[in-house]
Design an enzyme around this catalytic site. Structure first.
Site, PDB file in Angstrom:
ATOM      1  N   GLY A 130      -0.123   3.651  -0.895  1.00 34.10           N
ATOM      2  CA  GLY A 130      -1.311   3.262  -1.130  1.00 34.10           C
ATOM      3  C   GLY A 130      -2.332   4.305  -1.827  1.00 34.10           C
ATOM      4  O   GLY A 130      -3.288   3.751  -2.573  1.00 34.10           O
ATOM      5  N   GLU A 132      -1.405   3.882  -5.306  1.00 36.59           N
ATOM      6  CA  GLU A 132      -2.034   2.514  -5.761  1.00 36.59           C
ATOM      7  C   GLU A 132      -3.313   2.146  -5.997  1.00 36.59           C
ATOM      8  O   GLU A 132      -3.666   1.466  -6.755  1.00 36.59           O
ATOM      9  CB  GLU A 132      -1.307   1.357  -4.490  1.00 36.59           C
ATOM     10  CG  GLU A 132       0.144   1.241  -4.772  1.00 36.59           C
ATOM     11  CD  GLU A 132       0.813   0.414  -3.568  1.00 36.59           C
ATOM     12  OE1 GLU A 132       1.527  -0.722  -3.924  1.00 36.59           O
ATOM     13  OE2 GLU A 132       0.634   0.748  -2.509  1.00 36.59           O
TER      14      GLU A 132
END
Length: 215
Positions: free
Chosen positions: A137, A140
């Site tokens: 993440g 991301e």
């Protein structure tokens, strides 16, 4: 990477005194604005050597994005970290492991997608300034920014290692990385769960440049 900032911290949220409510979690993100109207979001999870995403952090990020969306004077946004060797180490896997509630997990995935989409759709330029481990993440959110730069430090490693844990990148990595570097190269990163150093990431097109930590 960010110097000369005159700190203008966001006003603290009101704290409820009701005995029926849990105390608000300590903030994990600072929002500051430079003299030239650049908003700096600094991830700094309290009492932890690592920044991670859990539901509270995603909600907090969404609140900062609301403030950014409403500030017509801003000229750009920088996402960075205050940690010594970690940018953001992905999702908080300990909290995920404590539940087998599929609805809860689905809602968390949707929350992350919606929040990162809001970042991607901001009307001002956005830059991720990466130092330290930037995985899962953490990468991301960088993919949701317009540009990504990273330090050449040996602690800086970038990638999507989720498949090593039996899951797939669910907050945009599976779609944004192929659009950024092409499907074959993205599949090599995603399916093998690879992380690479900054210069390799720049060569692959995963980031836009390698810069010193202090400019």
């Amino acid at each position: 990477m960010i110097t000369g900032i005159e700190k203008k911290p966001a006003e603290p949220a009101a704290v409820s005194t009701s005995n029926d409510r849990k105390p608000a979690p300590a903030p994990s993100i600072r929002r500051e604005v430079t003299d030239d109207q650049i908003c700096v979001l600094t991830f700094d999870r309290p009492d932890s050597a690592a920044n991670m995403f859990d539901r509270d952090t995603l909600v907090e990020l969404g609140e900062h994005l609301t403030a950014i969306e409403q500030d017509t004077n801003l000229r750009g946004v920088v996402v960075t970290s205050a940690k010594d060797s970690i940018f953001i180490a992905g999702a908080d896997l300990n909290s995920l492991a404590k539940t087998d509630d599929t609805a809860h997990l689905s809602n968390l995935i949707r929350l992350g997608q919606d929040t990162f989409n809001r970042l991607a759709n901001l009307k001002v330029p956005t830059v991720a300034a990466i130092h330290g481990a930037c995985v899962g993440g953490g990468y991301e959110i960088c993919l949701a920014c317009d540009m990504r730069v990273a330090t050449p430090d040996k602690a800086t490693k970038i990638g999507l290692p989720e498949t090593q844990l039996g899951i797939l990148p669910a907050w945009g990595g599976s779609t944004r990385l192929p659009r950024l570097i092409g499907l074959p190269a993205a599949l090599d990163i995603i399916l093998a769960g690879k992380t690479v150093v900054a210069r390799k990431a720049a060569k692959l097109g995963m980031i836009d440049g390698v810069v010193p930590r202090d400019l």
